[in-house]
Design an enzyme around this catalytic site. Sequence first.
Site, PDB file in Angstrom:
ATOM      1  CB  ALA A 153      -8.581   2.783  -4.424  1.00 25.72           C
ATOM      2  CE1 TYR A 154     -11.131   1.054   3.410  1.00 28.21           C
ATOM      3  CE2 TYR A 154      -9.960  -1.031   3.583  1.00 28.21           C
ATOM      4  CZ  TYR A 154     -10.717  -0.035   4.162  1.00 28.21           C
ATOM      5  OH  TYR A 154     -11.056  -0.126   5.492  1.00 28.21           O
ATOM      6  CB  SER A 155      -4.882  -1.989  -0.009  1.00 29.35           C
ATOM      7  OG  SER A 155      -5.844  -3.023   0.062  1.00 29.35           O
ATOM      8  CB  SER A 157      -6.405   5.207   0.871  1.00 28.31           C
ATOM      9  OG  SER A 157      -7.335   4.262   1.345  1.00 28.31           O
ATOM     10  CE  LYS A 158      -9.238   3.132   5.768  1.00 24.29           C
ATOM     11  NZ  LYS A 158      -9.697   4.149   6.746  1.00 24.29           N
TER      12      LYS A 158
END
Length: 247
Positions: A153-155, A157-158
Amino acid sequence: MGDFSGQVALITGAASGIGLAVAKKLLADGAQVALLDFNGEALNEHFGSYGVQAHLVAIDITDEARVAEAIQAVHAHFGQIDSLVNCVGITGVTNIKSHEVTSENLHKVFEVNFMSSFYTSKAVLPFMIERRYGRILHIASIAGKEGNAGMLAYSASKAAVIGMAKVQGKEYAEFGITVNALAPAVIRTPLVDAMPEQQVTYMTDKIPMKRCGTLDEAANLVAYIVSPQNSFTTGFTFDLSGGRATY
């Protein structure tokens, strides 16, 4: 660089981490600053003593209508917005494989990390276009370039944040507006401290300097990127990774 007198900066995620460090740096360099964060108590704790130089806005940054209203109010208060630094971010659940990621968590991370940056830039760009000047910086991550295992999710989104900076950089290049991204590796922030140590070690081991970056290093680079001196670089993702990413 170092003199932001007469400049107005808007910073999201200003109550902690990189956002807090950037806010203090720009305030010290003479900027008037609008500070947006969900944690109004922390904003008051850190910036209540700055008086009229700091305008505090406690807000849910994922609420598009409220963000638009808040930025309209900031512009009315200061009369201009010269720069926007989007620092707000969450990791979501980490140290799990992709098939274990829930849609709820994925949506939440994208709302905070990507959609909020879209909402704020959408709201400030008309003011910048009118003045034919502006600096926008989206804080991304090395995870958005390379993808960190256990952090889908983090990767993702960034990576979306980096893509947005590339698009916006091209779209507004002729208006005196630069739009860039910054891709830090591991910076010692409360967000990183809350992650499992196994995840932090995984990321730090990939850094040739074998250490985390500091908040001062991040704030100093941000100050340059949103300064008037940075006038011919746009749509670019700046490295802050201790040598991990060299492209």
